[in-house]
Write a protein that holds these residues in place. Structure first.
Motif, mmCIF file in Angstrom:
data_model
loop_
_atom_site.group_PDB
_atom_site.id
_atom_site.type_symbol
_atom_site.label_atom_id
_atom_site.label_comp_id
_atom_site.label_asym_id
_atom_site.label_seq_id
_atom_site.Cartn_x
_atom_site.Cartn_y
_atom_site.Cartn_z
ATOM 1 N N UNK A 157 2.916 -81.231 57.640
ATOM 2 C CA UNK A 157 2.376 -80.959 59.533
ATOM 3 C C UNK A 157 3.482 -80.058 59.140
ATOM 4 N N UNK A 158 3.933 -78.724 59.942
ATOM 5 C CA UNK A 158 4.708 -78.189 61.300
ATOM 6 C C UNK A 158 3.873 -78.239 62.469
ATOM 7 N N UNK A 159 5.735 -79.073 62.854
ATOM 8 C CA UNK A 159 5.033 -79.403 65.185
ATOM 9 C C UNK A 159 5.973 -77.874 65.208
ATOM 10 N N UNK A 160 5.521 -77.498 65.951
ATOM 11 C CA UNK A 160 6.172 -76.543 66.489
ATOM 12 C C UNK A 160 7.043 -76.933 68.466
ATOM 13 N N UNK A 161 8.036 -77.224 68.307
ATOM 14 C CA UNK A 161 8.240 -77.705 69.996
ATOM 15 C C UNK A 161 8.839 -79.296 69.773
ATOM 16 N N UNK A 162 10.100 -79.276 69.367
ATOM 17 C CA UNK A 162 11.004 -80.923 69.200
ATOM 18 C C UNK A 162 11.153 -82.213 70.736
ATOM 19 N N UNK A 163 10.580 -81.471 72.078
ATOM 20 C CA UNK A 163 10.512 -82.452 72.789
ATOM 21 C C UNK A 163 9.432 -83.061 72.946
ATOM 22 N N UNK A 213 2.332 -86.019 54.024
ATOM 23 C CA UNK A 213 3.373 -85.686 52.716
ATOM 24 C C UNK A 213 4.009 -85.648 53.149
ATOM 25 N N UNK A 214 4.605 -84.333 54.483
ATOM 26 C CA UNK A 214 6.070 -83.885 54.738
ATOM 27 C C UNK A 214 5.420 -83.705 56.619
ATOM 28 N N UNK A 215 7.081 -82.947 57.319
ATOM 29 C CA UNK A 215 6.754 -82.979 58.327
ATOM 30 C C UNK A 215 7.886 -82.239 58.617
ATOM 31 N N UNK A 216 8.083 -81.410 59.451
ATOM 32 C CA UNK A 216 9.088 -80.574 59.731
ATOM 33 C C UNK A 216 9.051 -79.745 61.643
ATOM 34 N N UNK A 217 9.942 -79.609 62.164
ATOM 35 C CA UNK A 217 9.898 -79.562 63.711
ATOM 36 C C UNK A 217 10.370 -78.203 63.338
ATOM 37 N N UNK A 218 9.995 -76.949 64.456
ATOM 38 C CA UNK A 218 10.696 -75.952 65.176
ATOM 39 C C UNK A 218 10.999 -76.195 66.409
ATOM 40 N N UNK A 234 14.879 -85.657 63.228
ATOM 41 C CA UNK A 234 15.608 -85.763 62.404
ATOM 42 C C UNK A 234 16.537 -87.280 62.222
ATOM 43 N N UNK A 235 16.709 -88.123 63.657
ATOM 44 C CA UNK A 235 16.108 -89.609 63.245
ATOM 45 C C UNK A 235 15.297 -90.067 62.878
ATOM 46 N N UNK A 236 14.463 -89.653 63.581
ATOM 47 C CA UNK A 236 13.244 -90.140 63.964
ATOM 48 C C UNK A 236 12.097 -89.969 61.737
ATOM 49 N N UNK A 237 13.141 -89.341 61.080
ATOM 50 C CA UNK A 237 12.839 -89.057 59.969
ATOM 51 C C UNK A 237 11.961 -87.664 59.669
ATOM 52 N N UNK A 238 12.122 -86.819 60.288
ATOM 53 C CA UNK A 238 10.907 -85.390 60.115
ATOM 54 C C UNK A 238 12.680 -83.978 59.847
ATOM 55 N N UNK A 239 11.919 -83.061 59.258
ATOM 56 C CA UNK A 239 13.383 -82.000 59.182
ATOM 57 C C UNK A 239 13.201 -81.335 60.444
ATOM 58 N N UNK A 240 14.350 -80.136 60.969
ATOM 59 C CA UNK A 240 14.055 -79.985 61.803
ATOM 60 C C UNK A 240 14.491 -78.137 62.124
ATOM 61 N N UNK A 241 14.200 -77.447 62.027
ATOM 62 C CA UNK A 241 14.095 -76.140 62.462
ATOM 63 C C UNK A 241 14.800 -75.556 63.361
ATOM 64 N N UNK A 242 15.968 -74.664 62.887
ATOM 65 C CA UNK A 242 15.970 -73.397 64.226
ATOM 66 C C UNK A 242 15.470 -72.674 64.471
ATOM 67 N N UNK A 243 14.417 -71.913 64.867
ATOM 68 C CA UNK A 243 14.009 -70.703 65.082
ATOM 69 C C UNK A 243 14.015 -69.317 65.443
#
Length: 360
Positions: free
Chosen positions: A172-178, A194-199, A210-219
């Motif tokens: 899963x990709x989540x766009x927006x970490x609000x 299986x995996x979650x990343x946030x842009x 990242x504290x929630x256990x997901x990867x975070x990317x700076x777009x």
């Protein structure tokens, strides 16, 4: 009429005032709740500024709430509620007799009323509120009180991921970490993704993700054309579900850019009333674009049950606890982009000063 109660009244756009309002009139199938805490939602900010046309001057907003029952209507006994219960409230009130309501899809009722949106309801930014007993969900008395105000936004994220069909096979990709993006992360984890990343461009929000256990990317780092590859690397492969938790043109473009052929894109963010869609990006690549608004009653109850277990991640979601007289300042700071807070809780029965620790 009884003694007036205090509430946060939307006087006009960009103007909230703490005022005495008439005490709530409780129907026979309703309960009266002493409101302990109510979260400021992004939609409340849009209502405060007048930009989305879904609020009107003179109303009392608020729908992410927790409180205790102080009175029970004569016809509300069938719901097993007791005075003193710690509760949250599903703010979506269906008509009760249409096809959608009979199938427990109240969120799709054409005549639904949403507490905090409908001006006819004096809602949760008030010391007391009267609500249908059928919409009340009891919480464990042992949990942190403040967590009860998180049930509603967390249910929004849960519904969004269920709308996307999330399962253990999905990345899963989540766009927006609000706040809604955070809710979507936790929902994907609840559903076993299986995996979650946030842009997310904001450093504070990436740290929280990242504290929630997901990867975070700076777009904003590197060439925008490299973002899909960075997402795929973080996930281990390309995403199968992309959730736009912002809902503006730029974030939807990001969702399409990162979506492989056949992917599902869930639009749950409501940042813009209208969006342009690249039609061929949907039809030629056989992608599915799915709308998601709130939740059905069972999803709300399931989320309340989960919150009642006090998952450790919830400790990271609340940034500030403010009394009633500080709420207008918090609204203004959020609306102007001057506050980095993701979730601020207002305590309507605390007029001023610090919020007591036992209410948090």
């Amino acid at each position: 009429m009884g003694i007036p109660v205090q509430a946060l009244v939307l006087k006009k756009w960009w103007d909230l005032s703490v005022e005495d309002v008439p005490d709530p009139v409780m129907g026979s199938a309703e309960v009266l709740i002493d409101v302990l805490a109510t979260g400021i939602c992004g939609s409340d900010i849009h209502g405060f500024t007048g930009e989305n046309g879904r609020r009107v001057p003179g109303q009392v907003m608020g729908h992410e709430t927790v409180g205790t029952i102080t009175r029970i209507g004569a016809d509300a006994g069938m719901f097993g509620l007791s005075i003193g219960d710690l509760v949250t409230v599903n703010p979506v009130i269906g008509c009760g007799h249409c096809e959608n309501c009979l199938e427990e899809q109240d969120q799709n009722c054409p005549d639904k009323v949403v507490i905090g949106v409908a001006a006819s309801y004096s809602s949760a930014f008030a010391a007391q509120m009267a609500v249908p007993a059928a919409n009340v969900v009891v919480l464990p008395a042992t949990m942190p009180v403040a967590y009860g105000a998180l049930v509603e936004p967390l249910a929004v994220g849960y519904h969004a991921l269920r709308r996307g069909g999330c399962s253990a096979s999905d990345r899963v990709l989540v766009v927006g970490g609000g706040p809604i993006g955070q809710a979507c992360v936790l929902a994907a984890q609840r559903l076993g993704a299986a995996a979650v990343v946030v842009s997310e461009p904001d450093r504070h929000r990436r740290d929280l993700i990242e504290l929630l256990g997901a990867a975070a990317i700076d777009p904003g780092i590197g060439d925008p054309s490299e973002l899909p590859g960075r997402v795929a690397t973080a996930l281990g492969r390309r995403p199968t579900i992309i959730v736009d938790a912002v809902g503006v043109g730029a974030t939807l473009e990001t969702a399409f850019a990162c979506a492989p052929i056949g992917a599902v894109i869930v639009l749950v963010g409501m940042g813009s009333i209208r969006l342009d869609l690249a039609a061929y990006e949907i039809s030629v690549k056989e992608r599915s674009v799915v709308g998601s608004f709130c939740y059905d009653p069972e999803e709300f109850r399931q989320t309340a049950d989960w919150v009642g277990t006090s998952p450790p991640a919830l400790a990271h979601l609340i940034d500030q606890h403010v009394p009633m007289d500080s709420a207008a300042t918090s609204f203004t700071a959020l609306a102007r982009g001057e506050s980095r807070a993701s979730k601020i809780l207002v305590y309507p029965n605390v007029a001023t000063g610090p919020v007591p620790g036992d209410l948090r």
